[in-house]
Design an enzyme around this catalytic site. Structure first.
Site, short mmCIF file in Angstrom:
data_model
loop_
_atom_site.label_atom_id
_atom_site.label_comp_id
_atom_site.label_asym_id
_atom_site.label_seq_id
_atom_site.Cartn_x
_atom_site.Cartn_y
_atom_site.Cartn_z
N LYS A 26 -3.57 8.65 -10.43
CA LYS A 26 -3.84 9.61 -11.84
C LYS A 26 -4.01 11.14 -11.42
O LYS A 26 -4.04 11.98 -12.11
CB LYS A 26 -4.83 9.08 -12.43
CG LYS A 26 -4.87 7.66 -12.92
CD LYS A 26 -3.80 7.39 -13.70
CE LYS A 26 -3.48 7.99 -15.17
NZ LYS A 26 -3.18 7.04 -16.16
N1 PMP Z 1 -3.89 1.05 -12.35
C1 PMP Z 1 -5.16 1.69 -12.36
C2 PMP Z 1 -6.17 1.09 -11.45
C3 PMP Z 1 -5.30 2.75 -13.38
O1 PMP Z 1 -6.52 3.33 -13.43
C4 PMP Z 1 -3.95 3.20 -13.91
C5 PMP Z 1 -4.40 4.19 -15.10
N2 PMP Z 1 -5.29 3.94 -16.03
C6 PMP Z 1 -3.07 2.41 -14.14
C7 PMP Z 1 -2.98 1.54 -12.75
C8 PMP Z 1 -1.77 2.69 -14.91
O2 PMP Z 1 -1.19 3.95 -14.85
P1 PMP Z 1 -0.69 4.55 -16.00
O3 PMP Z 1 -1.66 5.06 -17.17
O4 PMP Z 1 0.29 5.59 -15.61
O5 PMP Z 1 0.12 3.50 -16.81
#
Ligand code: PMP
Length: 341
Positions: A59
């Site tokens: 992120k």
């Molecule tokens: N894995 C974890 C541990 C996350 O915190 C996130 C983001 N919330 C994601 C995967 C998925 O990312 P995205 O928001 O880009 O779908």
């Protein structure tokens, strides 16, 4: 003077950075050597180690791009307050940039999310507002509703809004996807990413397809969430323990039709595979990383043509074990929750 033995040196480019924000992205792509073999997989599996970003997760990429674009557009002003609803990692990424750039930061975080995430946010100087776990997103108590209310109350505040901000998937389309294309020298057959906001799977999928439309894009969604298509895959809404992925609403940035295939994963499999990535590969990843391996195992069962030596599959390892030391990393927690260790 002894010559260096670090084979990465020619690729380092700039040796000095102006701040840790400049160290976001360009994460390593590393072959998994033991776990796939132990699972009977023949395909080559490479992991994109997003936990090596400065804030400890994928992120960081979106926080950087969303904030820079908001600054360029004059939406965020010096001394302002950045407010964001987050399952932790986006919050940490924004708090880290806020610390560097001198913004105040408030993160709304559901009680479901680990204490470790709150502690890191606090260490970065952010204020954390906990909201009740398990409430629907349109409840006045949800992370999004509380963030909106704070924004109305606090002058000179701004919500970057990862759920609807096109710079979330764009960070992956122009960042993660280009890196993967370069790192694999164009030899990538399938890409697996778990979905929270869906920014990673949507943006990276888009970016990879510009290079080769035949790359198989796989979205991973926990059982109990509703992000997968076709909808029959999802089953009833239910709570799940895994953090950062899965929702009870479809975020605007998620193109549900983007992935060629959605795979549903259980908490038990995800935690178990995350623990095995740590123990068998030395990869200090979080629970959603385990979900990508659980999906990989299902994928090669349903598509045996992918399970051959010259196929290359990439999984995204989104965050770090650091976030879960009192949770799935801990044997007692696993046993208390009814999982085997
Ligand atoms: N894995 C974890 C541990 C996350 O915190 C996130 C983001 N919330 C994601 C995967 C998925 O990312 P995205 O928001 O880009 O779908």
């Amino acid at each position: 003077m002894e010559a260096t033995t670090d084979k990465r040196l020619p690729f380092l480019g700039r040796l000095k950075h102006d701040s840790v924000a400049d160290c976001i992205g360009a994460t390593p792509l590393v072959r998994l050597n033991h776990l796939p073999t132990a699972l009977g997989l023949k395909a080559q599996v490479f992991a994109k180690l997003e936990y090596l970003n400065p804030g400890g997760s994928v992120k960081d990429r979106i926080a950087k791009r969303m904030l820079e674009k908001a600054e360029e557009g004059g939406k965020v002003k010096p001394g302002g307050t950045l407010i964001e609803a987050s399952s932790g990692n986006t919050g940490i990424a924004i708090a880290l940039l806020a610390a560097i750039k001198g913004y105040k930061c408030i993160i709304t975080l559901s009680e479901k999310m680990s204490l470790e995430k709150e502690q890191i946010l606090n260490a970065l100087g952010a204020k954390v507002i906990r909201t009740p776990a398990g409430v629907s997103i349109d409840s006045p108590d949800s992370i999004i509703s509380v963030a909106k209310r704070l924004h109305e109350e606090i002058p000179n505040s701004f919500i970057l809004n990862q759920y609807a901000n096109p710079d979330n998937p764009a960070a992956h389309e122009y960042g993660t996807a280009e890196e993967l294309w370069y790192q694999t020298e164009g030899h990538i057959d399938a890409f697996i990413s778990a979905a929270g906001t869906g920014g990673t799977v949507t943006g990276t999928g888009r970016g990879l397809r510009k290079h080769n439309k035949d790359i198989l894009i796989i979205g991973v969604d926990p059982l109990g969430s509703i992000l997968a298509l076709p909808d029959e895959l999802n089953g009833p809404k239910a709570e799940f323990k895994i953090e950062g992925i899965g929702y009870d609403f479809v975020p605007e940035v998620l193109d549900q039709h983007g992935p060629d295939l959605w795979i549903k994963t259980s908490d038990a499999d995800s935690f178990n595979y995350a623990r095995r990535l740590v123990r068998e590969e030395g990869i200090l990843c979080g629970g959603s990383s385990g979900a990508t391996i659980a999906a990989l195992v299902q994928l090669v069962k349903s598509r045996p043509e992918l399970n051959v030596e010259d196929k290359l599959i990439v999984v995204i390892l989104a965050d770090s074990l650091r976030n879960y030391l009192t949770k799935f990393a801990n044997d007692e927690w696993m046993v208390e929750q009814g999982y085997s260790v």
